[in-house]
Design a protein around this motif. Sequence first.
Motif, PDB file in Angstrom:
ATOM      1  N   LEU A  86      10.224  -2.258  20.698  1.00  0.00           N
ATOM      2  CA  LEU A  86      10.885  -1.263  19.854  1.00  0.00           C
ATOM      3  C   LEU A  86      10.912   0.128  20.485  1.00  0.00           C
ATOM      4  O   LEU A  86      11.978   0.708  20.703  1.00  0.00           O
ATOM      5  CB  LEU A  86      10.185  -1.199  18.490  1.00  0.00           C
ATOM      6  N   LEU A  87       9.728   0.667  20.763  1.00  0.00           N
ATOM      7  CA  LEU A  87       9.644   2.066  21.186  1.00  0.00           C
ATOM      8  C   LEU A  87      10.374   2.339  22.493  1.00  0.00           C
ATOM      9  O   LEU A  87      11.253   3.209  22.559  1.00  0.00           O
ATOM     10  CB  LEU A  87       8.174   2.480  21.293  1.00  0.00           C
ATOM     11  N   VAL A  88      10.015   1.616  23.541  1.00  0.00           N
ATOM     12  CA  VAL A  88      10.613   1.881  24.856  1.00  0.00           C
ATOM     13  C   VAL A  88      12.115   1.583  24.882  1.00  0.00           C
ATOM     14  O   VAL A  88      12.904   2.424  25.325  1.00  0.00           O
ATOM     15  CB  VAL A  88       9.866   1.099  25.962  1.00  0.00           C
ATOM     16  N   PRO A  89      12.583   0.408  24.409  1.00  0.00           N
ATOM     17  CA  PRO A  89      14.026   0.167  24.425  1.00  0.00           C
ATOM     18  C   PRO A  89      14.814   1.197  23.616  1.00  0.00           C
ATOM     19  O   PRO A  89      15.874   1.662  24.047  1.00  0.00           O
ATOM     20  CB  PRO A  89      14.162  -1.237  23.819  1.00  0.00           C
ATOM     21  N   ALA A  90      14.309   1.567  22.434  1.00  0.00           N
ATOM     22  CA  ALA A  90      15.024   2.532  21.603  1.00  0.00           C
ATOM     23  C   ALA A  90      15.087   3.895  22.280  1.00  0.00           C
ATOM     24  O   ALA A  90      16.131   4.560  22.268  1.00  0.00           O
ATOM     25  CB  ALA A  90      14.342   2.647  20.244  1.00  0.00           C
ATOM     26  N   LEU A  91      13.992   4.316  22.869  1.00  0.00           N
ATOM     27  CA  LEU A  91      13.964   5.626  23.525  1.00  0.00           C
ATOM     28  C   LEU A  91      14.862   5.650  24.754  1.00  0.00           C
ATOM     29  O   LEU A  91      15.606   6.615  24.985  1.00  0.00           O
ATOM     30  CB  LEU A  91      12.518   5.975  23.903  1.00  0.00           C
ATOM     31  N   VAL A  92      14.826   4.592  25.551  1.00  0.00           N
ATOM     32  CA  VAL A  92      15.682   4.519  26.734  1.00  0.00           C
ATOM     33  C   VAL A  92      17.155   4.459  26.320  1.00  0.00           C
ATOM     34  O   VAL A  92      18.013   5.106  26.939  1.00  0.00           O
ATOM     35  CB  VAL A  92      15.303   3.295  27.598  1.00  0.00           C
ATOM     36  N   HIS A  93      17.442   3.701  25.277  1.00  0.00           N
ATOM     37  CA  HIS A  93      18.827   3.628  24.790  1.00  0.00           C
ATOM     38  C   HIS A  93      19.301   5.005  24.336  1.00  0.00           C
ATOM     39  O   HIS A  93      20.445   5.405  24.589  1.00  0.00           O
ATOM     40  CB  HIS A  93      18.914   2.632  23.630  1.00  0.00           C
ATOM     41  N   LEU A 105      -2.563  -2.986  32.038  1.00  0.00           N
ATOM     42  CA  LEU A 105      -1.930  -4.231  31.601  1.00  0.00           C
ATOM     43  C   LEU A 105      -0.756  -3.962  30.673  1.00  0.00           C
ATOM     44  O   LEU A 105       0.242  -4.684  30.687  1.00  0.00           O
ATOM     45  CB  LEU A 105      -2.959  -5.121  30.897  1.00  0.00           C
ATOM     46  N   GLY A 106      -0.870  -2.923  29.836  1.00  0.00           N
ATOM     47  CA  GLY A 106       0.232  -2.592  28.941  1.00  0.00           C
ATOM     48  C   GLY A 106       1.473  -2.156  29.691  1.00  0.00           C
ATOM     49  O   GLY A 106       2.599  -2.501  29.312  1.00  0.00           O
ATOM     50  N   VAL A 107       1.272  -1.401  30.757  1.00  0.00           N
ATOM     51  CA  VAL A 107       2.410  -0.972  31.570  1.00  0.00           C
ATOM     52  C   VAL A 107       3.098  -2.181  32.203  1.00  0.00           C
ATOM     53  O   VAL A 107       4.302  -2.158  32.462  1.00  0.00           O
ATOM     54  CB  VAL A 107       1.948   0.031  32.647  1.00  0.00           C
ATOM     55  N   ASP A 108       2.334  -3.260  32.421  1.00  0.00           N
ATOM     56  CA  ASP A 108       2.916  -4.472  33.011  1.00  0.00           C
ATOM     57  C   ASP A 108       4.163  -4.917  32.263  1.00  0.00           C
ATOM     58  O   ASP A 108       5.198  -5.208  32.862  1.00  0.00           O
ATOM     59  CB  ASP A 108       1.898  -5.622  32.966  1.00  0.00           C
ATOM     60  N   TYR A 109       4.042  -5.012  30.933  1.00  0.00           N
ATOM     61  CA  TYR A 109       5.160  -5.534  30.153  1.00  0.00           C
ATOM     62  C   TYR A 109       6.338  -4.576  30.165  1.00  0.00           C
ATOM     63  O   TYR A 109       7.493  -4.996  30.155  1.00  0.00           O
ATOM     64  CB  TYR A 109       4.697  -5.831  28.724  1.00  0.00           C
ATOM     65  N   SER A 110       6.051  -3.300  30.194  1.00  0.00           N
ATOM     66  CA  SER A 110       7.133  -2.325  30.318  1.00  0.00           C
ATOM     67  C   SER A 110       7.782  -2.406  31.701  1.00  0.00           C
ATOM     68  O   SER A 110       8.990  -2.208  31.841  1.00  0.00           O
ATOM     69  CB  SER A 110       6.594  -0.912  30.066  1.00  0.00           C
ATOM     70  N   ILE A 111       6.973  -2.717  32.716  1.00  0.00           N
ATOM     71  CA  ILE A 111       7.531  -2.901  34.061  1.00  0.00           C
ATOM     72  C   ILE A 111       8.465  -4.104  34.069  1.00  0.00           C
ATOM     73  O   ILE A 111       9.586  -4.044  34.597  1.00  0.00           O
ATOM     74  CB  ILE A 111       6.400  -3.081  35.095  1.00  0.00           C
ATOM     75  N   ASP A 143       1.317  -3.467  22.431  1.00  0.00           N
ATOM     76  CA  ASP A 143       2.266  -3.195  23.523  1.00  0.00           C
ATOM     77  C   ASP A 143       3.420  -4.188  23.505  1.00  0.00           C
ATOM     78  O   ASP A 143       4.581  -3.825  23.708  1.00  0.00           O
ATOM     79  CB  ASP A 143       1.553  -3.268  24.879  1.00  0.00           C
ATOM     80  N   THR A 144       3.084  -5.448  23.281  1.00  0.00           N
ATOM     81  CA  THR A 144       4.096  -6.502  23.367  1.00  0.00           C
ATOM     82  C   THR A 144       5.120  -6.413  22.243  1.00  0.00           C
ATOM     83  O   THR A 144       6.332  -6.456  22.482  1.00  0.00           O
ATOM     84  CB  THR A 144       3.403  -7.883  23.315  1.00  0.00           C
ATOM     85  N   VAL A 202       8.358   8.146  30.472  1.00  0.00           N
ATOM     86  CA  VAL A 202       8.544   7.470  29.184  1.00  0.00           C
ATOM     87  C   VAL A 202       7.563   6.314  29.051  1.00  0.00           C
ATOM     88  O   VAL A 202       6.881   6.158  28.021  1.00  0.00           O
ATOM     89  CB  VAL A 202       9.994   6.969  29.036  1.00  0.00           C
ATOM     90  N   LEU A 203       7.459   5.472  30.085  1.00  0.00           N
ATOM     91  CA  LEU A 203       6.563   4.314  30.022  1.00  0.00           C
ATOM     92  C   LEU A 203       5.113   4.745  29.919  1.00  0.00           C
ATOM     93  O   LEU A 203       4.331   4.170  29.144  1.00  0.00           O
ATOM     94  CB  LEU A 203       6.757   3.436  31.255  1.00  0.00           C
ATOM     95  N   LEU A 204       4.731   5.755  30.694  1.00  0.00           N
ATOM     96  CA  LEU A 204       3.338   6.184  30.687  1.00  0.00           C
ATOM     97  C   LEU A 204       2.951   6.780  29.338  1.00  0.00           C
ATOM     98  O   LEU A 204       1.903   6.433  28.774  1.00  0.00           O
ATOM     99  CB  LEU A 204       3.105   7.208  31.804  1.00  0.00           C
ATOM    100  N   VAL A 205       3.776   7.662  28.805  1.00  0.00           N
ATOM    101  CA  VAL A 205       3.473   8.283  27.515  1.00  0.00           C
ATOM    102  C   VAL A 205       3.416   7.224  26.415  1.00  0.00           C
ATOM    103  O   VAL A 205       2.531   7.246  25.547  1.00  0.00           O
ATOM    104  CB  VAL A 205       4.518   9.363  27.173  1.00  0.00           C
ATOM    105  N   ALA A 206       4.353   6.281  26.450  1.00  0.00           N
ATOM    106  CA  ALA A 206       4.372   5.223  25.435  1.00  0.00           C
ATOM    107  C   ALA A 206       3.092   4.396  25.478  1.00  0.00           C
ATOM    108  O   ALA A 206       2.515   4.063  24.430  1.00  0.00           O
ATOM    109  CB  ALA A 206       5.591   4.328  25.640  1.00  0.00           C
ATOM    110  N   ASN A 207       2.619   4.072  26.664  1.00  0.00           N
ATOM    111  CA  ASN A 207       1.426   3.235  26.767  1.00  0.00           C
ATOM    112  C   ASN A 207       0.148   4.000  26.460  1.00  0.00           C
ATOM    113  O   ASN A 207      -0.795   3.436  25.915  1.00  0.00           O
ATOM    114  CB  ASN A 207       1.364   2.592  28.156  1.00  0.00           C
TER     115      ASN A 207
END
Length: 762
Positions: free
Chosen positions: A712-719, A633-639, A705-706, A589-594
């Motif tokens: 929005l994208l990652v939290p909504a998808l994980v939820h 660097l974008g993956v950083d914030y998702s991490i 990314d921030t 999920v994180l990789l595809v999003a970034n």
Amino acid sequence: MPSLRPSVTRALLILVALVAWLAIGSLGGVAQGKLSQVQTNDAAAFLPSSAESTLAAEASREFVETPALPALVVLTPQDGGQVTDEQVAAVTEVAQAFPQEPVPGTDATWSSYLTADPVVTPSQDGEALLVIYSLDADSAEELVGDEESVTNAFVTDLRATLLEDLGASADSAGELGLNAWVTGPAGFVADLVTAFGGIDGVLLLVALAAVLLILVVVYRSPLLPLVVILTAVFGLCLAGYVVYELADAGTIVLNGQAQGILSILVVGASVDYALLLVARYREELRHAEHPADAMRRAWRACLEPIAASAGTVVAGVLCLLLSDLGSNRSLGPVAAIGIASALLAALTLLPAILLVAGKRSRVFFWPRIPRATPEAQAEPDATVEGVGGLWGRLARWVARRARVVWVVTAAVLVGFAAFLPTFDASGTSESDVFRTEVDAVTGEEVLAEHFPAGAVQPITVIVPQDDAQEVAQAVADVDGVDAVTPYTGMPAGAPGSGDAEPVVVDGTVRLDVTTTAPSDTVEATEAVRDVRTVVHELSPDALVGGAAAEKVDTIDAAQRDLRVIVPVVLTVIMLILMLLLRSVVAALVLLVANVLSFAATLGVGAILFEHVFDFPGADPTVPLFAFVFLVALGVDYSIFLMTRVREESVRHGTRVGVVRGLAVTGGVITSAGVVLATTFAALAVIPLLFLVQLAFLVAFGVLLDTFVVRSLLVPALVHDLDDRTWWPARIGARRRGAHPAGGSPAVAAAAGAPTRTDPTAG
């Protein structure tokens, strides 16, 4: 006094850390100021040894005693008329006398750095003069005078002499009535070095000032921003010292763009890591009586995400070692050293400074000092604070509309990504590299008006003697070719160069192919490809080289790097995310999003670069560098987000974990993103097209990314995925039958999550 031992040990550790970093600062500060002395900015030096232009250059060296780096002086009458005999005589006198001028700071004269006497040539239209100086290319990078390269010192001294003796410059014609420009390869190198000269001062000051302003707004404290900035500066000193020593020893190659990126990367990463640690430390100060206890908890909690973040970036940039281009390979270890230095500074120097006042260390947060209260100390869950703020409200809004949010967000990103194929990264001419008017660029334009533009740096063809005549005739018919002459030992274009016999070396001759366009232009590179096609059909063993051919091979190598390095970076980051999150689905999920975020950024860049900024194109390495930095660097914030979400999910279940994780990390991650975007945007103060484009892409991409991907994208998808996010782990199953907020329905409701008594719970 057993009770004093922990405090004494702690004091000693703090003292050792501070003394060690002071020593690093003293050594690194000096090294940072000398980095420009160990730069290499010759594009030919970065080509792979197997490139045809490299092989041709090696073969060409056999035809000359010493390879030359031309410095060209173009002079024209101010009124645009014919050059007079008086002007020709005056220019000839000054041109021939200049080699006897002393080299600044040495006992030598410039003649010891020239391979031939200067040649003064009038144009066929009689409206210009060309003076050709042939610098010894092998000595061009040597340091003279005030520790500047021979090339830079020569061009600077030559421009000063022309102005002093003839009154001639780009802006002045003097009594003689001539304007003068110093151009050619040496002129471009000197102007490039001047442009990069801002890296040591202006770039760093702009970046630090911008970051300091942001930190003051974030912390609303006069002390804490200074501590964070100090951490970044000392981290940069460590990186500068290590890079200088390695570059000076020849272990790594440093160029101007790598030095600029190093400064920005260290400042941005140091501040990001500091923001994360300070935010957790502030939380823990409400739950611990002694600041040292709070720092211990915060340090342990932040170690994994910060180390994983740094490891991701280091792994990503080290993939550049797979590049065929030395300039790309050099950036890999330089950037990795920078990130490692930022990590060490954030995890050692920052805690030491924040604890230096002992029990009174909370003073760094003045005037908003966090205090420990009995209620907070009794509640071990530090994340309750914040779920009702701005980010708490956003988190609950995302949770209520999770599927709509991630579908709409992904659709918008896909829409921008659709413009990715229109991103023009086919290369630009040397004159387009500079975003301000420089002597070398203007001089080249004047040169092209009065002289054969490609005569200075012709395409060189090394061909067997028996095939030379047939090849020369065929090449002469290629579009974009002005003339083909065998090399006779005299500079191409010099009077009488066509009357002597060709030089023969081991049964081969060298053909100098003059193009109608300057060697640094796109038109010249197209001519090279056509010449190679014709030559290889007639003589398979022939080699085609020269400056334009080097540009072609650089473009081809950069395109190959993009195809090879991108999949490797994605694979490496995917593995790191799987190990960190202990989940295949979450990592995917994180990789595809970034990656989607990167594609959208390049799509926006394609639109703005062509239709708004009117850029002439982009260097082929821009997409590669943008990809490596944005994805890593974008993956950083998702991490940062997902490690906290995972921590909360173990306690409360995935959906509550998403809400609480986003609510608590939202402010600090947003601040970190703004800081990193601002630092990269500072690269735009260096007036070079490559850095301006990279500054925009990385800054815009980080903000995307921030504010979009991580918020929005990652939290909504994980939820929406709920417990399936953690497959093959079964985090959610551990909490079944328990209240999702640790047994407190009230806290679950405050977090915007359903409780066991909620009929919508699932």
